[in-house]
Scaffold this active site. Structure first.
Site: not given
Ligand code: AMP
Length: 398
Positions: A284, A8, A335-336, A243, A211, A15, A332
């Site tokens: 974030d 990637n 899942e979290n 965005r 998301l 990556k 991110g």
């Molecule tokens: P990704 O683009 O799928 O890697 O997601 C990255 C985004 O996931 C980060 O910018 C965070 O906003 C969000 N993220 C990661 N861990 C958490 C968490 N424990 N709680 C809320 N948001 C999270």
């Protein structure tokens, strides 16, 4: 044993992941960042028997060709040996396939010209993807290289879903239509949801909420993408880290006329200075939720806007699909974030959607159900795995 190397390539990053495809396990993965800058960073992780050992290094990496040499050095120094696990194919993530590429495609010179030609639709991504392909071909000249497109899964959208209601001739001439993105993830996750629920994919109506920093929703009917929230570019749809997502197009005209913003400034505004960052100063989701919970009004509003938009898409996709069997959170945030999942689907009991607060708050990591046993709609969390999907698709065409 057949190994697949997945690449990637971003404008300043590379990556990679080496997978062994019989057991679909990761042998190693890495990230080389700040390519072209004075100090580059290199991270290489080796997986063995459930454990992962990570090696880090700082060194200048001039360009993508240099990044491949650094990657090969990391394999030589830290393992696993590429001679013992030679990749049978190298799979590349390519963001925009336009109307040309609906399938994983073996890279030829003509394919590269076409990817280049699509750069005006994805100026930040396609040229960087292409740099990665060219450098990888030099590093691995004897194996096929396969391009897997982020847009491909959405090639099943009907004209009613992909057509913008503007001058048809102008749109056609300039390739203006909705394409959709995150397709590799939406495909992987919707198929994983069917497998998890032990239901035939062909019968299942699913809404996937990817998301991450970028975010998109997808209405999947029987394994086929029927609608998705991103459009010509990955700017349309949900509120994202930086965005804006959906906007009245007149906002641009107004800001141009009234505030004197030029097109480059508007581009930067909507892609880099909007979304959660624009509303709250934080991109974030962890920081936004934390600030909102400690009384920061801007963060609270940013979260409300994010959730309102998300609910809006869930409702509209239930209508588009004519009902829904499963709603799946991934990436991110999906899942979290217990808070985002719980609040996005709150108040939808009359639509048969009931979240179980304890299941939602469980620290479990794998695929899981977070709805109650009496919820008519299954709500799931399924970790996405775009690398594995690219590896599977790359292997399938050679
Ligand atoms: P990704 O683009 O799928 O890697 O997601 C990255 C985004 O996931 C980060 O910018 C965070 O906003 C969000 N993220 C990661 N861990 C958490 C968490 N424990 N709680 C809320 N948001 C999270």
């Amino acid at each position: 044993m057949s190994a697949v190397l997945v690449i990637n390539s971003g404008s300043s990053s590379l990556k990679y992941q080496l997978l062994e495809m019989e057991g679909e396990t990761v042998l190693a993965n890495g990230l080389i960042e700040r390519i072209g800058e004075q100090a580059g960073s290199v991270k290489h992780s080796v997986s063995a028997e459930g454990d992962e050992e990570t090696f880090r290094n700082e060194e200048p990496v001039a360009d993508h060709s240099a990044a491949f040499r650094v990657m090969i050095d990391a394999f030589e120094q830290h393992g696993p040996s590429l001679a013992e696990n030679p990749p049978v194919v190298v799979g590349h993530r390519v963001v925009h396939g336009g109307k040309r590429f609906f399938e994983p495609t073996v890279v030829t010179d003509l394919v590269k010209i076409n990817i280049e030609d699509l750069s005006d639709l994805a100026p930040l991504h396609n040229p960087a993807n292409l740099d990665g392909i060219t450098a990888a071909q030099k590093a691995f000249p004897d194996v096929p290289h396969v391009a897997v497109f982020d847009t491909a899964f959405h090639s099943t959208l009907a004209p009613s879903a992909y057509t913008y209601a503007i001058d048809a001739e102008l749109a056609e001439k300039n390739r203006v239509r909705r394409y959709g993105f995150h397709g590799t993830s939406h495909k992987f996750v919707s198929e994983a949801a069917a497998a998890f629920l032990q239901r035939p994919l062909g019968e299942l109506k699913t809404i996937v909420l990817h998301l991450g920093n970028g975010a998109s929703a997808c209405a999947v009917d029987g394994g086929r993408s029927k609608d998705t929230s991103m459009g010509l570019t990955p700017l349309e749809g949900l509120v994202m880290g930086t965005r804006s997502g959906d906007l009245d197009p007149a906002v641009l005209i107004h800001l141009h006329r009234k505030a004197g913003l030029g097109f480059d400034e508007l581009d930067t505004l909507l892609n880099r200075r909007s979304g959660l960052v624009g509303l709250s100063g934080r991109g974030d989701m962890r920081d936004v939720v934390e600030a909102a919970e400690s009384g920061d009004d801007a963060a609270a509003l940013a979260l409300e806007v994010y959730l309102h938009r998300l609910k809006h898409y869930v409702g509209s996709y239930i209508a588009v699909l004519g009902g829904v069997d499963a709603i799946v959170f991934t990436a991110g945030v999906g899942e979290n974030s217990v808070a985002v999942r719980g609040r996005a689907l709150a108040g939808l009991e009359r639509l048969g959607i009931r979240i179980d607060p304890e299941r939602n708050a469980s620290p479990e990591r794998g695929p899981r159900v977070i709805s109650t046993d009496d919820s008519a709609v299954a709500v799931l969390v399924i970790p996405t795995n775009e690398e594995l999907e690219i590896a599977r698709q790359s292997l399938s065409v050679i």
